[in-house]
Design a protein around this motif. Structure first.
Motif, PDB file in Angstrom:
ATOM      1  N   ILE A 104      34.767  15.558  37.268  1.00  0.00           N
ATOM      2  CA  ILE A 104      35.695  14.898  36.341  1.00  0.00           C
ATOM      3  C   ILE A 104      36.568  15.941  35.659  1.00  0.00           C
ATOM      4  O   ILE A 104      37.788  15.942  35.788  1.00  0.00           O
ATOM      5  N   ASP A 105      35.933  16.838  34.935  1.00  0.00           N
ATOM      6  CA  ASP A 105      36.659  17.901  34.251  1.00  0.00           C
ATOM      7  C   ASP A 105      36.643  19.147  35.133  1.00  0.00           C
ATOM      8  O   ASP A 105      35.616  19.804  35.270  1.00  0.00           O
ATOM      9  N   LEU A 106      37.782  19.454  35.722  1.00  0.00           N
ATOM     10  CA  LEU A 106      37.889  20.620  36.587  1.00  0.00           C
ATOM     11  C   LEU A 106      38.264  21.838  35.752  1.00  0.00           C
ATOM     12  O   LEU A 106      39.239  21.801  35.005  1.00  0.00           O
ATOM     13  N   SER A 107      37.504  22.895  35.903  1.00  0.00           N
ATOM     14  CA  SER A 107      37.663  24.042  35.024  1.00  0.00           C
ATOM     15  C   SER A 107      37.826  25.330  35.814  1.00  0.00           C
ATOM     16  O   SER A 107      37.260  25.487  36.902  1.00  0.00           O
ATOM     17  N   LEU A 108      38.582  26.263  35.233  1.00  0.00           N
ATOM     18  CA  LEU A 108      38.710  27.607  35.791  1.00  0.00           C
ATOM     19  C   LEU A 108      37.864  28.617  35.013  1.00  0.00           C
ATOM     20  O   LEU A 108      38.138  29.815  35.037  1.00  0.00           O
ATOM     21  N   GLU A 109      36.845  28.126  34.326  1.00  0.00           N
ATOM     22  CA  GLU A 109      35.915  29.031  33.646  1.00  0.00           C
ATOM     23  C   GLU A 109      34.919  29.578  34.671  1.00  0.00           C
ATOM     24  O   GLU A 109      34.268  28.817  35.386  1.00  0.00           O
ATOM     25  N   ALA A 110      34.781  30.869  34.727  1.00  0.00           N
ATOM     26  CA  ALA A 110      33.930  31.496  35.737  1.00  0.00           C
ATOM     27  C   ALA A 110      32.487  31.004  35.679  1.00  0.00           C
ATOM     28  O   ALA A 110      31.824  30.872  36.716  1.00  0.00           O
ATOM     29  N   GLY A 111      32.015  30.723  34.482  1.00  0.00           N
ATOM     30  CA  GLY A 111      30.626  30.286  34.320  1.00  0.00           C
ATOM     31  C   GLY A 111      30.316  28.939  34.952  1.00  0.00           C
ATOM     32  O   GLY A 111      29.147  28.580  35.118  1.00  0.00           O
ATOM     33  N   LYS A 112      31.348  28.197  35.314  1.00  0.00           N
ATOM     34  CA  LYS A 112      31.151  26.880  35.925  1.00  0.00           C
ATOM     35  C   LYS A 112      30.895  26.983  37.428  1.00  0.00           C
ATOM     36  O   LYS A 112      30.592  25.974  38.070  1.00  0.00           O
ATOM     37  N   TYR A 113      31.012  28.166  37.974  1.00  0.00           N
ATOM     38  CA  TYR A 113      30.914  28.339  39.423  1.00  0.00           C
ATOM     39  C   TYR A 113      29.616  29.034  39.790  1.00  0.00           C
ATOM     40  O   TYR A 113      29.290  30.099  39.253  1.00  0.00           O
ATOM     41  N   GLU A 114      28.909  28.452  40.746  1.00  0.00           N
ATOM     42  CA  GLU A 114      27.590  28.952  41.128  1.00  0.00           C
ATOM     43  C   GLU A 114      27.644  30.019  42.223  1.00  0.00           C
ATOM     44  O   GLU A 114      26.803  30.917  42.246  1.00  0.00           O
ATOM     45  N   TYR A 115      28.557  29.865  43.143  1.00  0.00           N
ATOM     46  CA  TYR A 115      28.575  30.741  44.305  1.00  0.00           C
ATOM     47  C   TYR A 115      29.896  31.503  44.360  1.00  0.00           C
ATOM     48  O   TYR A 115      30.957  30.941  44.078  1.00  0.00           O
ATOM     49  N   TRP A 116      29.799  32.755  44.771  1.00  0.00           N
ATOM     50  CA  TRP A 116      30.954  33.648  44.799  1.00  0.00           C
ATOM     51  C   TRP A 116      31.013  34.398  46.117  1.00  0.00           C
ATOM     52  O   TRP A 116      29.977  34.768  46.686  1.00  0.00           O
ATOM     53  N   GLY A 117      32.258  34.666  46.555  1.00  0.00           N
ATOM     54  CA  GLY A 117      32.449  35.559  47.679  1.00  0.00           C
ATOM     55  C   GLY A 117      32.385  37.004  47.218  1.00  0.00           C
ATOM     56  O   GLY A 117      32.255  37.292  46.023  1.00  0.00           O
ATOM     57  N   GLN A 118      32.518  37.908  48.158  1.00  0.00           N
ATOM     58  CA  GLN A 118      32.389  39.336  47.850  1.00  0.00           C
ATOM     59  C   GLN A 118      33.680  39.933  47.307  1.00  0.00           C
ATOM     60  O   GLN A 118      33.675  41.037  46.775  1.00  0.00           O
ATOM     61  N   GLY A 119      34.781  39.210  47.453  1.00  0.00           N
ATOM     62  CA  GLY A 119      36.067  39.689  46.947  1.00  0.00           C
ATOM     63  C   GLY A 119      36.886  40.378  48.020  1.00  0.00           C
ATOM     64  O   GLY A 119      36.331  40.950  48.967  1.00  0.00           O
ATOM     65  N   ILE A 120      38.201  40.326  47.866  1.00  0.00           N
ATOM     66  CA  ILE A 120      39.093  40.969  48.818  1.00  0.00           C
ATOM     67  C   ILE A 120      40.302  41.513  48.062  1.00  0.00           C
ATOM     68  O   ILE A 120      40.797  40.883  47.133  1.00  0.00           O
ATOM     69  N   GLN A 121      40.742  42.699  48.461  1.00  0.00           N
ATOM     70  CA  GLN A 121      41.820  43.380  47.753  1.00  0.00           C
ATOM     71  C   GLN A 121      43.185  42.844  48.174  1.00  0.00           C
ATOM     72  O   GLN A 121      43.456  42.678  49.368  1.00  0.00           O
ATOM     73  N   VAL A 122      44.021  42.603  47.186  1.00  0.00           N
ATOM     74  CA  VAL A 122      45.439  42.297  47.403  1.00  0.00           C
ATOM     75  C   VAL A 122      46.238  43.322  46.619  1.00  0.00           C
ATOM     76  O   VAL A 122      46.054  43.469  45.410  1.00  0.00           O
ATOM     77  N   THR A 123      47.116  44.042  47.302  1.00  0.00           N
ATOM     78  CA  THR A 123      47.933  45.069  46.660  1.00  0.00           C
ATOM     79  C   THR A 123      49.396  44.763  46.907  1.00  0.00           C
ATOM     80  O   THR A 123      49.814  44.594  48.048  1.00  0.00           O
ATOM     81  N   VAL A 124      50.152  44.674  45.820  1.00  0.00           N
ATOM     82  CA  VAL A 124      51.587  44.397  45.904  1.00  0.00           C
ATOM     83  C   VAL A 124      52.310  45.607  45.329  1.00  0.00           C
ATOM     84  O   VAL A 124      52.246  45.874  44.131  1.00  0.00           O
ATOM     85  N   SER A 125      52.990  46.338  46.198  1.00  0.00           N
ATOM     86  CA  SER A 125      53.704  47.523  45.749  1.00  0.00           C
ATOM     87  C   SER A 125      54.756  47.902  46.770  1.00  0.00           C
ATOM     88  O   SER A 125      54.691  47.505  47.938  1.00  0.00           O
ATOM     89  N   SER A 126      55.716  48.686  46.305  1.00  0.00           N
ATOM     90  CA  SER A 126      56.763  49.154  47.196  1.00  0.00           C
ATOM     91  C   SER A 126      56.474  50.587  47.641  1.00  0.00           C
ATOM     92  O   SER A 126      57.233  51.153  48.415  1.00  0.00           O
TER      93      SER A 126
END
Length: 126
Positions: A104-126
């Protein structure tokens, strides 16, 4: 148990585009709301976007990425995508996908999420 694996990161010039993918390995995948978070060096992790479970009709974005990022999901492939256009140097961060059960209430609070990926780098530069 839900395992999440991100892919699609890398380096891109300002104004360029990247599409991140988050693949899951569980039959319960469609029941989870999926979100993308990011963490830049020296900054706290912040929620970027989310897409609700099942149909994915409802989505949410932070103001910083509205109009530039698009989140979508393909439940037949157990995958959520984050299409990132008009990238800026300030989008540089490690991006994580996360899964949580909320309906019902969709949240972007990290504590609401049980499972996480390992992460991936995004780099934006010239």
């Amino acid at each position: 148990q839900l395992q999440l694996v991100e892919s699609g990161g890398g380096w891109v010039q300002p104004g360029g585009s990247l599409t991140l993918s988050c693949a899951a390995s569980a039959v319960t995948w469609p029941y989870y709301t999926i979100a993308w978070f990011r963490q830049a060096p020296g900054k706290e992790r912040e929620g970027v976007s989310l897409i609700e479970s099942a149909s994915g009709t409802r989505t949410k974005y932070i103001d910083l990425v509205k109009g530039r990022f698009t989140i979508s999901r393909d439940n037949s492939k157990n995958t959520v995508y984050l299409q990132m256009n008009s990238l800026k140097p300030e989008d540089t961060a490690v991006y994580y996908c996360a899964a949580g059960m909320m309906y019902i209430d969709l949240s972007l609070e990290a504590g609401k999420y049980e499972y996480w990926g390992q992460g991936i780098q995004v780099t934006v530069s010239s």
